[in-house]
Design an enzyme around this catalytic site. Structure first.
Site, short mmCIF file in Angstrom:
data_model
loop_
_atom_site.label_atom_id
_atom_site.label_comp_id
_atom_site.label_asym_id
_atom_site.label_seq_id
_atom_site.Cartn_x
_atom_site.Cartn_y
_atom_site.Cartn_z
N ASP A 9 -0.59 1.73 -2.37
CA ASP A 9 -1.53 1.77 -3.87
C ASP A 9 -0.66 2.72 -5.02
O ASP A 9 0.31 3.63 -4.54
CB ASP A 9 -2.52 2.31 -3.21
N SER A 10 -1.68 2.37 -5.85
CA SER A 10 -0.70 3.89 -7.01
C SER A 10 -0.69 5.20 -6.36
O SER A 10 -0.32 5.94 -7.06
CB SER A 10 -1.59 3.35 -8.39
N TYR A 41 -1.04 3.14 -12.72
CA TYR A 41 -0.30 1.65 -12.25
C TYR A 41 -0.89 0.62 -13.65
O TYR A 41 -0.27 0.13 -14.97
CB TYR A 41 -0.45 0.80 -11.14
N GLY A 42 -1.98 1.09 -14.10
CA GLY A 42 -2.94 0.50 -14.71
C GLY A 42 -4.03 0.21 -16.09
O GLY A 42 -3.22 -0.86 -16.72
N CYS A 72 -3.50 -2.71 -3.83
CA CYS A 72 -3.55 -1.96 -5.10
C CYS A 72 -3.20 -3.09 -6.54
O CYS A 72 -3.09 -4.51 -6.22
CB CYS A 72 -2.57 -0.94 -5.83
N ASN A 73 -4.83 -3.38 -7.05
CA ASN A 73 -4.73 -4.67 -7.99
C ASN A 73 -4.20 -4.60 -9.34
O ASN A 73 -3.13 -6.11 -8.92
CB ASN A 73 -6.60 -4.52 -8.55
N THR A 74 -3.55 -3.87 -9.64
CA THR A 74 -2.71 -3.90 -10.18
C THR A 74 -1.67 -4.50 -10.03
O THR A 74 -0.45 -5.16 -10.65
CB THR A 74 -2.61 -2.60 -11.53
N GLU A 151 -12.18 9.26 -9.14
CA GLU A 151 -11.06 11.06 -8.54
C GLU A 151 -11.10 12.00 -8.57
O GLU A 151 -11.58 13.33 -8.20
CB GLU A 151 -9.85 10.68 -9.31
N CYS A 183 -10.78 -2.78 -9.38
CA CYS A 183 -9.65 -2.17 -8.92
C CYS A 183 -10.43 -0.90 -7.95
O CYS A 183 -10.80 -1.35 -7.10
CB CYS A 183 -10.54 -1.38 -10.03
N THR A 184 -8.98 -0.62 -7.01
CA THR A 184 -8.83 0.07 -5.70
C THR A 184 -10.22 1.15 -6.02
O THR A 184 -10.88 1.55 -4.96
CB THR A 184 -7.64 0.72 -5.45
N HIS A 185 -10.43 1.40 -6.87
CA HIS A 185 -11.60 2.44 -6.74
C HIS A 185 -12.81 2.21 -6.86
O HIS A 185 -14.05 2.15 -7.08
CB HIS A 185 -10.97 3.86 -8.44
N1 DGL Z 1 -4.89 1.28 -7.92
C1 DGL Z 1 -5.07 0.91 -9.17
C2 DGL Z 1 -5.70 -0.96 -9.09
O1 DGL Z 1 -6.33 -0.87 -8.06
C3 DGL Z 1 -5.73 1.27 -9.94
C4 DGL Z 1 -5.43 3.39 -10.47
C5 DGL Z 1 -4.39 2.60 -11.55
O2 DGL Z 1 -4.51 2.07 -12.28
O3 DGL Z 1 -2.95 2.99 -10.84
O4 DGL Z 1 -5.51 -1.32 -9.96
#
Ligand code: DGL
Length: 267
Positions: A9-10, A41-42, A72-74, A151, A183-185
Site C-alpha cells: 500500500d501507499s 498516492y491519491g 491500495c485502491n489508487t 491518520e 480507499c484503504t482508510h
Molecule cells: N491507500 C490509498 C488508497 O487506498 C489512500 C492513501 C493515499 O492517497 O495514498 O487509495
C-alpha cells in the site's frame, strides 16, 4: 505452500486489508510494504504510481512471495493492469472485488463510490461495476480529507462527522443503496459513515471482499498454506517506523514488533 503473500500500500491504510487476511486466512504468512515516505498516492499521476508500484513489486519478489495483493485502491486503479503481465505470480487488487460486491447487492441500481481523487478520476469502479451490470448508475465522490482524519486518529469526532456530512450529502440525493468504501482508510470510518447513510445503505468494504477473493485465488492455484505453524507477519516501510507501529497496533489483531525500513528507490 509456505511462501508468504506480498501485500503493499501507499502507507498504513493497507493494514485494513492485512487485518482481513489475518482473520480469513490465519495460516498465511504475510510480507507487508507500506510506502510511508511517498504517501499519498491519491493525488499523484498514473506514471508516478506505476513507477512506485513496480519498485515495490521488485522488492516483494526478493522475498519470494507466492502472490501479491495490491492493497491500495489508487495503485489498483492506476497500476495493476499495466503490471499484471510483468508478474510471474498471481496478483489481485482491491477494486474488482469491491466493485463485484456492490453490483451484487444494489437493488435501486444506484451505487456510490468514495475514494481518493486519482481513483475517482480513473473511473475504474464505474467501469468494472457497469461491465457487470450496465443498468447500474455509479456516483463517484473524492473524499481527500478522510485520509488525514483517519491518520490523526479522529475516527469518532465532530470534525469527522462534519466532513462525512459535507462529502456524502449528494449520495443521499442519488438514492444509492450501496456505497463502496473505495480507499484503504475508509473502512476505519465505517461508524460515522453508517450513522450518516442509515441502515438501508450497504457499506461495501473492498478489504473484506479482497481477502475472500484471495482465498479463492490461492485455492485455484494450489497455493494455500497447509502448514499449521503460527503464521509470520513481516512489515517494511520506506520511512517512519514508530508512527507505523502505533497505527498498526490500533488496526491489527496481532502484535507488530518488527518493522524494517527499506530504501525502496533502489529497487
Ligand atoms: N491507500 C490509498 C488508497 O487506498 C489512500 C492513501 C493515499 O492517497 O495514498 O487509495
Amino acid at each position: 505452500m509456505e511462501a508468504p503473500i506480498g501485500v503493499f500500500d501507499s502507507g498504513v491504510g493497507g493494514l485494513t486489508v492485512v487485518r482481513e487476511i489475518v482473520r480469513q486466512l490465519p495460516n498465511e504468512n504475510v510480507i507487508y510494504f507500506g510506502d510511508t515516505a511517498r504517501v499519498p498516492y491519491g493525488s499523484k499521476s498514473k506514471d508516478t504510481v506505476l513507477k512506485f508500484s513496480r519498485q515495490i513489486v521488485r522488492f516483494l519478489m526478493t522475498k519470494n512471495v507466492k502472490a501479491i495483493v495490491v492493497a491500495c485502491n489508487t495503485a489498483s486503479a492506476l497500476a495493476l493492469e499495466d503490471m499484471r503481465d510483468e508478474l510471474s505470480v498471481p496478483v489481485i487488487g482491491v477494486v474488482r472485488p469491491g466493485a463485484k460486491m456492490a453490483a451484487d447487492v444494489t437493488e435501486t441500481k444506484n451505487v456510490g463510490v468514495i475514494a481518493t481523487d486519482a481513483t475517482i478520476k480513473s473511473h475504474i469502479y464505474n467501469d468494472y461495476i457497469r461491465q457487470l451490470n450496465p443498468d447500474i448508475t455509479v456516483v463517484g465522490k473524492a473524499c481527500p480529507l478522510f485520509v488525514p482524519l483517519v491518520e490523526e486518529g479522529l475516527l469518532e469526532d465532530r470534525i469527522t462527522d462534519d466532513m462525512v456530512d459535507r462529502y456524502l450529502s449528494e449520495m443521499k440525493q442519488y438514492n444509492v443503496d450501496a456505497l463502496v468504501l473505495g480507499c484503504t482508510h475508509y473502512p476505519l470510518l465505517i461508524n460515522p459513515i453508517k450513522r450518516y447513510m442509515g441502515d438501508k445503505v450497504t457499506l461495501v468494504n473492498p478489504a473484506y471482499e479482497t481477502a475472500k477473493e484471495l482465498k479463492t485465488l490461492l485455492e485455484a492455484n494450489s497455493l494455500l498454506n497447509k502448514d499449521s505453524k503460527k503464521a509470520s507477519y513481516n512489515f517494511y516501510v520506506s520511512d517512519g517506523v514508530d508512527k507505523f507501529k502505533v497505527f498498526a497496533d490500533k488496526v491489527l489483531p496481532i502484535n507488530v514488533n518488527d518493522v524494517n525500513v527499506v530504501d525502496i528507490e533502489s529497487y
